[in-house]
Scaffold this motif. Structure first.
Motif, short mmCIF file in Angstrom:
data_model
loop_
_atom_site.label_atom_id
_atom_site.label_comp_id
_atom_site.label_asym_id
_atom_site.label_seq_id
_atom_site.Cartn_x
_atom_site.Cartn_y
_atom_site.Cartn_z
N ASN A 41 0.78 -1.33 0.01
CA ASN A 41 -0.01 0.07 -0.17
C ASN A 41 1.12 1.10 0.07
O ASN A 41 1.09 1.69 0.85
CB ASN A 41 -0.82 0.10 0.95
N VAL A 42 1.05 1.88 -1.19
CA VAL A 42 2.04 2.83 -1.19
C VAL A 42 1.67 4.01 -0.52
O VAL A 42 2.29 4.81 0.42
CB VAL A 42 2.31 3.06 -3.05
N GLU A 43 0.50 4.05 -0.87
CA GLU A 43 -0.17 5.50 0.53
C GLU A 43 0.32 5.75 1.90
O GLU A 43 0.22 6.71 2.56
CB GLU A 43 -2.07 5.31 0.11
N LYS A 44 0.05 4.83 2.12
CA LYS A 44 0.77 4.09 3.46
C LYS A 44 2.29 4.81 4.00
O LYS A 44 2.79 4.99 4.89
CB LYS A 44 0.37 2.90 4.41
N ILE A 45 3.53 4.66 3.21
CA ILE A 45 4.90 3.97 3.11
C ILE A 45 5.29 5.68 2.42
O ILE A 45 5.62 5.66 1.42
CB ILE A 45 5.39 2.93 2.54
N LYS A 46 6.12 5.86 3.37
CA LYS A 46 7.50 7.94 3.23
C LYS A 46 8.44 7.10 3.15
O LYS A 46 8.83 6.61 3.85
CB LYS A 46 6.60 8.45 4.02
N LEU A 47 8.63 7.43 2.22
CA LEU A 47 10.02 7.01 2.24
C LEU A 47 11.54 7.88 2.90
O LEU A 47 10.99 9.36 2.08
CB LEU A 47 10.89 7.06 0.61
N PHE A 48 11.89 7.89 3.53
CA PHE A 48 12.30 9.11 4.16
C PHE A 48 13.97 8.50 3.71
O PHE A 48 14.09 8.21 3.47
CB PHE A 48 12.35 8.41 5.82
N ASN A 49 14.47 10.08 4.03
CA ASN A 49 15.90 10.20 3.66
C ASN A 49 16.86 10.27 5.05
O ASN A 49 16.40 10.18 6.35
CB ASN A 49 17.17 11.52 2.60
N SER A 50 18.35 9.51 4.48
CA SER A 50 18.88 9.15 5.64
C SER A 50 19.46 10.69 6.55
O SER A 50 18.54 10.20 8.02
CB SER A 50 20.31 8.57 5.28
N GLN A 51 19.06 11.71 5.94
CA GLN A 51 20.02 12.83 7.20
C GLN A 51 18.53 13.36 7.84
O GLN A 51 18.95 13.65 9.05
CB GLN A 51 19.83 13.85 6.15
N GLU A 52 16.81 13.13 7.16
CA GLU A 52 15.91 13.68 8.16
C GLU A 52 16.48 12.23 9.52
O GLU A 52 16.07 13.05 10.66
CB GLU A 52 14.91 13.06 7.63
#
Length: 743
Positions: free
Chosen positions: A398-409
């Motif tokens: 379910n793409v809407e529920k998954i956020k791709l975070f960046n490593s710096q954040e």
């Protein structure tokens, strides 16, 4: 801006001047913290005065004698007075005795020093000289298996009178003769033979002498025979580094070659073996490279010579000499420019240099950014990014529920994964507490991945959690695949696990019977949802008290889906390698390797026992036969002593019938046969029924307490007041009616 650039140019020029002054300083002679002179004589390394100041061979030790008030250096073991040492030439000058024959007031047959076995030999810069008339002087040597004999004859013919043009006598065979010596000569004897036909003087003498010194000395004499007034004359010795210092100086060459490898001012060392020579020995000769001078046997011992200042150059007009490190060059002088043009050129050069720096900085940033992108792509692939993309393409995530975070954040959120932020650690990774830029508190799971199987588990957890939407299941907020190890970001559950409240003392929090029952019902409802209400069945496969979290309202949250599996609707089991936690593992699954929904039911039954008894699933404090909680429970059930292991708070707050109902339900969940176990839906319904019974009982008790409160606080006083009023017939106060109340 222009003024600032000009100030930088001036500063740079001053730095160059300082470097030039530093490079013009005299190069070192001796080792650091060692005496470099004895009187006026320089003592360069590998020679030295005192321990640690010369190479590890006491032949090179210099003794500085101060007994006469005039410091005089002597060569150790030979006791020869040292007149001069040349490190770069590999030579030293010492005093050499004169051998006299038939001379009054002079010792007879005094011989030169024997240097056999030492690292020294007589240099070919010396010449064998005999002074006298009508005799032959001979030197003989027997060293290293070689026998050498040489000499010269001195005539007495007075008619032969040769001069050097200044009126001074020279050694030309009349009253004086000379002959060369072989290489590597270390010892010899001097002898004399008379020529009876020509006899003019009975005093004859011979010596080995430095050729240059003798020529200069003889040119200043009116008669060469005046040299007999001396007892010693200078002789040149060559020193042989490989003679007895092979190991020591071999290490010197190896180490210093590494240090010198990139230095344009470095010594040039040559070793050679001349077996054809008299001495028959290896030699090492080091010299400073062209355009430099100093001691080649010391680090930084060679320094640049400014050929342009000392006149050691071949530049002629109109060319001008320009010195540089270890050399010089001849260049045409630049044409004269006006001050304005010079300023413009300086500013232009400064701007050009600035642009060059900016370009280099931008190029560095570009290369760094490119490397970071490649690194992130590598980690994305390594952490299962391709597998996740396949799941996305198949619609399993379910793409809407998954956020791709960046490593710096995430690094900023966890204070670079500070150990003080650790919430817990397990076999699959470490969980950190973090705060995102929008203020949300999250839990960041840093996985421990070592092979493809664990990567599959990590991606599996993302796939499973993206499909679950239940209030009693921990929410997955997103993930990060561009780091060395993958990261999962969950909602933060602040109150810890039920394991902490059950098995660790916590006086601030009372884990009541009603709360335990509610938590059991919530977990059962979540598992029932996973087994039957989700898009397709999901088996958790690791239900235990440490994987059940409590939110700020102490509501249960099922966590850790790393080993969970989804199955098709018509699939009854999974055949896998046995995975689970000892004490919670379904024995039927352990034997068959077939995991079913009833395997989760068994694990939940163990958690239910923990809530009832407050005991751990496995405890080393219990005897071996009842170390497992399930075995302990079955034993007490068979002995009809169930309430011996029930938690004290449960016995105090619960009703016997309700406790027995939960115990019987746990017993059914823990049946050895999975087919006889209830489904999680049936378990959830039974727990809801028991929970409603407990709530109804509590409500009834609460209503009873409220009725008692109304009767005591409202009806009683009105009865007293009305009685008093009736008897008094008027407005009698309560004080007046008090005697009517029974004591």
């Amino acid at each position: 801006m222009v003024v600032k650039l000009l100030s930088h140019v001036i500063l740079f020029t001053l730095l160059l001047r300082l470097l030039a002054v530093a490079s013009s300083q005299k190069p070192p002679i001796a080792k650091p913290n060692c005496q470099s002179h004895c009187g006026d004589i320089e003592i360069p390394y590998p020679f030295g005065i005192g321990a640690g100041c010369y190479i590890d061979d006491d032949w090179f030790q210099i003794i500085c004698d101060n007994s006469t008030g005039n410091p005089t250096p002597f060569l150790n073991r030979t006791n020869l007075e040292v007149l001069e040492i040349s490190a770069e030439g590999g030579t030293l000058k010492v005093t050499n005795p004169i051998t006299f024959s038939n001379c009054s007031n002079k010792p007879i047959n005094r011989q030169t020093a024997n240097l056999e076995g030492s690292p020294f030999a007589y240099s070919t810069k010396n010449v064998f000289t005999a002074v006298g008339c009508g005799f032959m002087a001979t030197i003989t040597s027997n060293s290293n298996g070689y026998s050498i004999s040489s000499g010269c004859k001195s005539d007495c013919d007075i008619s032969i009178n040769k001069s050097n043009g200044t009126g001074h006598s020279v050694c030309n065979g009349v009253d004086c003769c000379q002959t060369a010596i072989p290489s590597f000569l270390s010892a010899f004897n001097t002898s004399f033979q008379r020529d009876d036909d020509k006899t003019r003087s009975s005093c004859n003498y011979a010596f080995l002498v430095d050729r240059e010194w003798f020529q200069g000395y003889a040119n200043n004499l009116t008669n060469i025979s005046a040299i007999s007034d001396r007892d010693n004359i200078p002789v040149v010795l060559e020193w042989n580094m490989f003679h007895s210092t092979t190991e020591v100086f071999g290490t010197f060459l190896e180490v210093n070659a590494t240090v010198w490898s990139d230095d344009p001012i470095r010594p040039s060392c040559d070793s050679y073996n001349d077996n054809s020579s008299v001495y028959g020995s290896s030699r090492l000769e080091c010299t400073c490279g062209g355009g430099s001078e100093g001691n080649p046997y010391l680090l930084d011992g060679c320094q640049d010579i400014n050929e342009c200042e000392v006149g050691k150059h071949s530049c002629s007009e109109p060319l001008v000499c320009v010195n540089y490190r270890a050399g010089y060059g001849c260049f045409y002088p630049p044409k004269s420019k006006s001050p304005v043009k010079a300023i413009i050129i300086g500013i232009g050069s400064g701007l050009g240099f600035l642009l060059l720096l900016l370009g280099a900085w931008w190029l560095h940033k570009l290369i760094k950014k490119t490397k970071a992108i490649k690194r992130k792509k590598k980690f994305f692939k390594q952490n299962g990014g391709i597998l996740l993309e396949q799941q996305l393409a198949a619609g399993e995530v379910n793409v809407e529920k998954i956020k791709l975070f960046n490593s710096q954040e995430l690094e900023m959120a966890t204070d670079h994964f500070n150990i003080d932020r650790i919430l817990g650690q397990g076999g699959q990774g470490t969980v950190y507490k973090g705060m995102l830029t929008d203020g949300r508190i999250v839990a960041v799971k840093k996985s421990k991945l070592v092979d493809g199987g664990e990567i599959a588990q990590f991606i599996n957890e993302i796939v499973i959690l993206s499909q679950i939407n239940h209030r009693n299941v921990v929410k997955l907020l997103g993930c990060c695949l561009e780091t060395e190890v993958p990261l999962l970001v969950y909602e933060f559950i602040p109150k810890g696990t039920i394991y902490q409240y059950l098995h660790k003392e916590n006086e601030e929090f009372l884990f009541t019977w009603e709360m335990r029952l509610r938590i059991a019902a919530e977990v059962a409802g979540a598992l029932s949802y996973l087994h039957s209400a989700a898009g397709f069945p999901i088996y958790h496969r690791d239900i235990k008290s440490t994987n059940i979290l409590l939110d700020d309202k102490y509501r249960a949250k099922v966590a850790d889906f790393g080993t969970s599996r989804s199955v098709s609707i018509d699939q009854t089991h999974l055949t896998t390698i046995v995975h689970g936690t000892f004490g919670y593992l379904d024995p039927e699954y352990f034997q068959s390797s077939q995991f079913t929904d009833k395997s989760d039911v068994y694990s939940f039954g163990v958690v239910l026992l923990e809530l009832l008894t407050g005991e751990k699933s496995v405890s080393l404090t219990r005897s071996p036969e009842i170390r497992g909680l399930v075995t302990y429970f079955n034993f007490t059930m068979e002995e009809n002593r169930l309430f011996d292991i029930i938690d004290a708070r449960v016995k105090e707050e619960g009703v016997t019938e309700d406790i027995l109902s939960v115990a019987n339900l746990a017993n059914r969940c823990l049946d050895m046969s999975g087919k006889r176990r209830p489904t999680m839906k049936e378990v959830a319904m039974e727990l809801e029924r028991i929970q409603k019974s407990v709530n109804a009982s509590n409500n009834l008790q609460q209503n009873y307490d409220e009725v008692e409160y109304v009767r005591n606080e409202v009806t009683g006083p009105w009865d007293v007041t009305s009685t008093g009023s009736c008897l008094a017939g008027g407005t009698t106060t309560s004080k007046d009616s008090l005697p009517l109340l029974p004591y």
